[in-house]
Design a protein around this motif. Structure first.
Motif, PDB file in Angstrom:
ATOM      1  N   ARG A  48       0.841  -1.204   0.000  1.00  0.00           N
ATOM      2  CA  ARG A  48       0.000   0.000   0.000  1.00  0.00           C
ATOM      3  C   ARG A  48       0.871   1.247   0.000  1.00  0.00           C
ATOM      4  NH1 ARG A  48      -2.673  -1.283   4.030  1.00  0.00           N
ATOM      5  NH2 ARG A  48      -1.625  -0.107   5.667  1.00  0.00           N
ATOM      6  N   LEU A  49       1.935   1.213   0.778  1.00  0.00           N
ATOM      7  CA  LEU A  49       2.853   2.347   0.835  1.00  0.00           C
ATOM      8  C   LEU A  49       3.497   2.600  -0.529  1.00  0.00           C
ATOM      9  CD1 LEU A  49       4.088   4.352   2.899  1.00  0.00           C
ATOM     10  CD2 LEU A  49       5.937   2.704   3.223  1.00  0.00           C
ATOM     11  N   SER A  50       3.814   1.515  -1.238  1.00  0.00           N
ATOM     12  CA  SER A  50       4.456   1.675  -2.549  1.00  0.00           C
ATOM     13  C   SER A  50       3.561   2.397  -3.547  1.00  0.00           C
ATOM     14  CB  SER A  50       4.847   0.302  -3.112  1.00  0.00           C
ATOM     15  OG  SER A  50       3.727  -0.398  -3.627  1.00  0.00           O
ATOM     16  N   VAL A 188      10.163   7.444   1.378  1.00  0.00           N
ATOM     17  CA  VAL A 188       8.848   7.625   2.003  1.00  0.00           C
ATOM     18  C   VAL A 188       8.792   8.997   2.682  1.00  0.00           C
ATOM     19  CG1 VAL A 188       7.140   6.636   3.561  1.00  0.00           C
ATOM     20  CG2 VAL A 188       8.836   5.142   2.462  1.00  0.00           C
ATOM     21  N   PRO A 189       7.884   9.865   2.260  1.00  0.00           N
ATOM     22  CA  PRO A 189       7.750  11.168   2.916  1.00  0.00           C
ATOM     23  C   PRO A 189       7.394  11.025   4.395  1.00  0.00           C
ATOM     24  CG  PRO A 189       6.564  11.128   0.820  1.00  0.00           C
ATOM     25  CD  PRO A 189       6.967   9.722   1.114  1.00  0.00           C
ATOM     26  N   GLU A 190       7.764  12.017   5.152  1.00  0.00           N
ATOM     27  CA  GLU A 190       7.589  11.973   6.613  1.00  0.00           C
ATOM     28  C   GLU A 190       6.153  11.684   7.018  1.00  0.00           C
ATOM     29  OE1 GLU A 190       6.458  13.338  10.498  1.00  0.00           O
ATOM     30  OE2 GLU A 190       5.915  14.365   8.613  1.00  0.00           O
ATOM     31  N   THR A 200       8.666   6.891  12.916  1.00  0.00           N
ATOM     32  CA  THR A 200       9.411   8.013  12.340  1.00  0.00           C
ATOM     33  C   THR A 200      10.623   7.457  11.612  1.00  0.00           C
ATOM     34  OG1 THR A 200      10.885   8.363  14.234  1.00  0.00           O
ATOM     35  CG2 THR A 200       8.726   9.486  14.279  1.00  0.00           C
ATOM     36  N   ALA A 201      11.143   8.237  10.699  1.00  0.00           N
ATOM     37  CA  ALA A 201      12.329   7.805   9.964  1.00  0.00           C
ATOM     38  C   ALA A 201      13.500   7.567  10.913  1.00  0.00           C
ATOM     39  CB  ALA A 201      12.700   8.844   8.914  1.00  0.00           C
ATOM     40  N   ALA A 202      13.670   8.458  11.888  1.00  0.00           N
ATOM     41  CA  ALA A 202      14.795   8.328  12.814  1.00  0.00           C
ATOM     42  C   ALA A 202      14.715   7.030  13.608  1.00  0.00           C
ATOM     43  CB  ALA A 202      14.826   9.523  13.759  1.00  0.00           C
ATOM     44  N   ARG A 203      13.514   6.662  14.064  1.00  0.00           N
ATOM     45  CA  ARG A 203      13.371   5.430  14.841  1.00  0.00           C
ATOM     46  C   ARG A 203      13.634   4.192  13.986  1.00  0.00           C
ATOM     47  NH1 ARG A 203       7.598   6.713  16.903  1.00  0.00           N
ATOM     48  NH2 ARG A 203       7.467   4.460  17.278  1.00  0.00           N
ATOM     49  N   ILE A 204      13.188   4.223  12.739  1.00  0.00           N
ATOM     50  CA  ILE A 204      13.429   3.083  11.860  1.00  0.00           C
ATOM     51  C   ILE A 204      14.914   2.965  11.512  1.00  0.00           C
ATOM     52  CG2 ILE A 204      12.978   2.175   9.546  1.00  0.00           C
ATOM     53  CD1 ILE A 204      10.117   3.299   9.817  1.00  0.00           C
ATOM     54  N   LEU A 265      12.093   9.082   4.861  1.00  0.00           N
ATOM     55  CA  LEU A 265      12.825   7.830   5.061  1.00  0.00           C
ATOM     56  C   LEU A 265      13.264   7.247   3.729  1.00  0.00           C
ATOM     57  CD1 LEU A 265      13.740   5.383   6.838  1.00  0.00           C
ATOM     58  CD2 LEU A 265      11.452   4.407   6.391  1.00  0.00           C
ATOM     59  N   TYR A 266      14.580   7.055   3.582  1.00  0.00           N
ATOM     60  CA  TYR A 266      15.106   6.263   2.470  1.00  0.00           C
ATOM     61  C   TYR A 266      15.356   4.863   3.002  1.00  0.00           C
ATOM     62  CZ  TYR A 266      18.325   4.138  -0.835  1.00  0.00           C
ATOM     63  OH  TYR A 266      18.914   3.266  -1.704  1.00  0.00           O
ATOM     64  N   PHE A 267      14.838   3.854   2.283  1.00  0.00           N
ATOM     65  CA  PHE A 267      14.985   2.473   2.741  1.00  0.00           C
ATOM     66  C   PHE A 267      15.270   1.590   1.545  1.00  0.00           C
ATOM     67  CE2 PHE A 267      13.498  -1.713   4.159  1.00  0.00           C
ATOM     68  CZ  PHE A 267      14.081  -1.784   5.422  1.00  0.00           C
ATOM     69  N   SER A 268      16.240   0.679   1.695  1.00  0.00           N
ATOM     70  CA  SER A 268      16.577  -0.216   0.577  1.00  0.00           C
ATOM     71  C   SER A 268      16.860  -1.621   1.075  1.00  0.00           C
ATOM     72  CB  SER A 268      17.804   0.311  -0.186  1.00  0.00           C
ATOM     73  OG  SER A 268      18.966   0.214   0.611  1.00  0.00           O
ATOM     74  N   CYS A 269      16.634  -2.574   0.173  1.00  0.00           N
ATOM     75  CA  CYS A 269      16.971  -3.978   0.408  1.00  0.00           C
ATOM     76  C   CYS A 269      17.840  -4.447  -0.746  1.00  0.00           C
ATOM     77  CB  CYS A 269      15.716  -4.845   0.501  1.00  0.00           C
ATOM     78  SG  CYS A 269      14.682  -4.504   1.939  1.00  0.00           S
TER      79      CYS A 269
END
Length: 350
Positions: A48-50, A188-190, A200-204, A265-269
């Motif tokens: 859903r986020l994507s 992902v926007p804040e 939050t991005a910082a916690r992740i 948040l920038y996130f990659s796998c």
């Protein structure tokens, strides 16, 4: 010996759609076959986020190859070293050998290792839309015939010397490559981190560093820093007729995260060892054929393109499940509460 074959049903659900951009562009539902039913809504949250972020999940297929390492035995290290140099120098002759015997296999690399009087030769080939296990083994047999003819001082050791390395957690596959190397990433926007992931991005980012990077390091993980890639891989592999044992090296991947801007948040796998195919063993089963057709992996494309699409969908699915789980773990109690609610809803026995 009696025939006691029977069908073993595995609950399967289509999740999504996921939105992909980059090397593969589509909105596509994906099948997950699993007994761990909370995996469906967890991946569904990432899917859903994507669809809500600007570019969806961007996928990059960095490399693709399948390998087989043959073992030769010499009388001395000096003989093994001389043979290794000659084999590498005769790359073109070996490449011609395989192209004459296969429509799709192509030799792209040779690496050698010498231990005492043992010579390991690691052949890497592209294999079109097949995962390529049998294709590279057949090619390696032809290569061994040639090498033994060139070097009568060598003796046959094994068609596979474990320097490949197949279905084992090793460093060599990540360094030299085996399978399809795919990276999935998302920005992902804040406000969506807050609204959709309840974090939050910082916690992740902090959790990813402390859990996946530091925790995996002290556990002795080998080229691997992730929370649960194997969950999504096994579910996808079982639904699409893949050799499920390949999740051993397939789950060797790294999750990476950064805070961008004012809280995005920038996130990659990164999954360097995805061994998958759209043709070959298991792909002729009726349910697998139907699934691959629905995934758009039975189209008329250049050799390898359908398998790259499948690998991209798998990597994006891994990202969805990985990000969703990490976000849940930033909130004390959320993971267990979700599991209990979801498993009770599906009638799981206690």
């Amino acid at each position: 010996m009696t025939d006691d074959s029977r069908v073993t049903p595995i609950p399967t659900r289509w999740v999504g759609p996921l939105r992909l951009t980059g090397d593969v562009e589509c909105e596509q539902q994906v099948p997950l076959a699993t007994y761990e039913t909370p995996l469906w809504p967890s991946v569904g949250r990432g899917a859903r986020l994507s669809r809500l972020v600007e570019h969806g999940i961007r996928v990059s297929v960095v490399d693709e190859r399948m390998t087989r390492s043959s073992l030769f035995v010499a009388d001395s290290a000096a003989e093994a070293a001389a043979a290794a140099r000659d084999v590498s120098a005769r790359f073109d002759e070996l490449a011609t050998t395989v192209s004459e015997r296969s429509r799709h296999a192509r030799l792209i690399d040779i690496d050698t290792e010498i231990v005492g009087n043992l010579l390991f030769v690691r052949f890497a080939l592209t294999t079109g839309d097949a995962s390529g296990h049998n294709m590279v083994t057949l090619a390696a047999e032809a290569f061994m015939e040639r090498v033994l003819a060139w070097h009568p001082e060598l003796r046959y050791g094994s068609i596979s010397g474990n320097y490949c390395s197949d279905k084992k957690a090793t460093a060599v596959n990540g360094i030299l490559g085996r399978g399809r190397n795919v990276i999935a990433e998302i920005l992902v926007p804040e406000h969506l981190v807050h609204d959709q992931l309840r974090s939050t991005a910082a916690r992740i980012v902090d959790l990813n560093t402390r859990k996946n990077l530091v925790g995996s390091t002290i556990a002795g993980a080998l080229r691997s820093a992730n929370a649960h890639y194997a969950n999504m891989l096994l579910a996808f592999y079982l639904a699409t007729g893949q050799d499920a044992a390949n999740i051993v090296e397939g789950s060797q991947g790294i999750s990476y995260a950064e805070v961008r801007g004012e809280g995005d948040l920038y996130f990659s796998c990164t999954l360097p060892n995805l061994i998958v195919g759209t043709v070959g063993n298991g792909k002729d089963l009726p349910f697998v054929d139907d699934v691959l057709d629905r995934l758009g992996c039975r189209e008329e494309r250049e050799p390898g393109a359908n398998a790259r699409r499948l690998a991209a969908l798998i990597a994006a699915t891994v990202l969805c499940g990985e990000l969703s789980l990490l976000a849940a773990q930033t909130n004390q109690g959320e993971l267990m509460t979700s599991h209990l609610l979801l498993e009770r809803r599906t009638g799981a026995r206690r």
